[in-house]
Design a protein around this motif. Sequence first.
Motif, PDB file in Angstrom:
ATOM      1  N   PRO A  66       0.781  -1.203   0.056  1.00 30.37           N
ATOM      2  CA  PRO A  66       0.107  -0.019  -0.016  1.00 30.37           C
ATOM      3  C   PRO A  66       0.863   1.152  -0.009  1.00 30.37           C
ATOM      4  O   PRO A  66       2.116   1.218   0.305  1.00 30.37           O
ATOM      5  N   ALA A  67       0.254   2.418  -0.320  1.00 36.90           N
ATOM      6  CA  ALA A  67       1.042   3.694  -0.205  1.00 36.90           C
ATOM      7  C   ALA A  67       1.234   4.025   0.965  1.00 36.90           C
ATOM      8  O   ALA A  67       2.393   5.019   1.360  1.00 36.90           O
ATOM      9  N   TYR A  68       0.630   3.614   1.983  1.00 41.08           N
ATOM     10  CA  TYR A  68       0.904   4.213   3.454  1.00 41.08           C
ATOM     11  C   TYR A  68       1.943   3.144   4.026  1.00 41.08           C
ATOM     12  O   TYR A  68       2.279   2.100   3.522  1.00 41.08           O
ATOM     13  N   ASP A  69       2.693   3.786   4.976  1.00 38.53           N
ATOM     14  CA  ASP A  69       3.888   2.968   5.427  1.00 38.53           C
ATOM     15  C   ASP A  69       3.298   2.257   6.574  1.00 38.53           C
ATOM     16  O   ASP A  69       4.400   1.132   7.135  1.00 38.53           O
ATOM     17  N   LEU A 186       5.031  18.645  -0.347  1.00 38.59           N
ATOM     18  CA  LEU A 186       5.090  18.060   0.817  1.00 38.59           C
ATOM     19  C   LEU A 186       6.682  17.284   1.062  1.00 38.59           C
ATOM     20  O   LEU A 186       6.686  16.561   1.930  1.00 38.59           O
ATOM     21  N   GLU A 187       7.467  17.714   0.281  1.00 36.49           N
ATOM     22  CA  GLU A 187       8.901  17.370  -0.053  1.00 36.49           C
ATOM     23  C   GLU A 187       9.258  17.258   1.438  1.00 36.49           C
ATOM     24  O   GLU A 187       9.380  18.123   2.485  1.00 36.49           O
ATOM     25  N   GLY A 188       9.571  15.995   1.700  1.00 34.47           N
ATOM     26  CA  GLY A 188      10.263  15.627   3.200  1.00 34.47           C
ATOM     27  C   GLY A 188       9.406  15.473   4.420  1.00 34.47           C
ATOM     28  O   GLY A 188       9.931  15.430   5.346  1.00 34.47           O
ATOM     29  N   VAL A 189       7.979  15.453   4.136  1.00 33.19           N
ATOM     30  CA  VAL A 189       7.208  15.934   5.347  1.00 33.19           C
ATOM     31  C   VAL A 189       6.590  14.696   5.683  1.00 33.19           C
ATOM     32  O   VAL A 189       6.252  13.587   4.815  1.00 33.19           O
ATOM     33  N   LEU A 211      -0.606  12.217  -1.450  1.00 30.04           N
ATOM     34  CA  LEU A 211       0.285  12.710  -0.520  1.00 30.04           C
ATOM     35  C   LEU A 211       1.986  12.353  -0.981  1.00 30.04           C
ATOM     36  O   LEU A 211       2.727  13.270  -0.905  1.00 30.04           O
ATOM     37  N   LYS A 212       2.082  11.222  -1.361  1.00 26.37           N
ATOM     38  CA  LYS A 212       3.365  10.660  -1.796  1.00 26.37           C
ATOM     39  C   LYS A 212       3.722  11.368  -3.041  1.00 26.37           C
ATOM     40  O   LYS A 212       4.810  11.834  -3.085  1.00 26.37           O
ATOM     41  N   ARG A 213       2.891  11.598  -3.796  1.00 23.26           N
ATOM     42  CA  ARG A 213       3.022  12.328  -5.281  1.00 23.26           C
ATOM     43  C   ARG A 213       3.317  13.491  -5.023  1.00 23.26           C
ATOM     44  O   ARG A 213       3.962  14.141  -5.700  1.00 23.26           O
ATOM     45  N   ALA A 214       2.672  14.130  -3.801  1.00 24.23           N
ATOM     46  CA  ALA A 214       3.132  15.663  -3.489  1.00 24.23           C
ATOM     47  C   ALA A 214       4.621  15.729  -2.825  1.00 24.23           C
ATOM     48  O   ALA A 214       4.969  16.868  -2.448  1.00 24.23           O
TER      49      ALA A 214
END
Length: 233
Positions: A66-69, A186-189, A211-214
């Motif tokens: 999934p995209a979430y960690d 959201l680079e690095g957030v 959000l990962k794409r951002a």
Amino acid sequence: MLGPLARRFANLAFGGSCFLCRGAAGAVLCDACDADLPRLGGPLCPRCALASPAGEVCGRCLARAPAYDATVAALAYAFPADVLVQALKFRGELALAPLLGMLLAARLGRDARVDVVVPVPLAAARLRARGFNQALEIARHVAPAAGARLEPQLAERRRDTASQMDLPHAERARNVRGAFGCERSLEGVTVALVDDVMTTGATLDELAATLKRAGAARVVNWVVARTPAPADA
Ligand SMILES: [Zn+2]
Ligand SMILES: [Zn+2]
């Protein structure tokens, strides 16, 4: 829909009595009902919070990451946690939000280190109809406990989707595809997504992917209640 029992629970005033058993209580729940809540136990997959032997990443997450960690869930979505969640969402029992938020906050360990907390947004029409976003009401009480910034506007729900509850599990991912947008970098957030219930995880997966794409470095789910693995998956 709420059953008659749940509706009766939901109609109770809180003043001095337990929301679930009506016994004397200094809080929303008496100590006995609080102790009886179906907390999520046993070894869990750290990524999706479903049961997994030895607490390893489960086969489903390995087969299709999934995209979430990570996922942290306070309770199993079983009686009476379901009564509490539904009373907040469908009957506007907003006094339950601090209780659910604190149950979730108490469950957070080292995963609590995030930059921002984002409640899963509702579409504008649904928000107007309901009058509040239950995820935001819960997140208000989680963000301060986690020492993170609450950012309800960071992501938007661009289109309304059929209610996930009305769909078979297999159709839920397609139903939410492209539902969210995020205009910010959201680079690095690191982000925690807050929601009341996680079932298939399709909504959280789609929002995390957005959000990962951002640019988000890490996205974790913080949910009050987790349903057990669906039999059809
Ligand atoms: Zn009680
Ligand atoms: Zn998993």
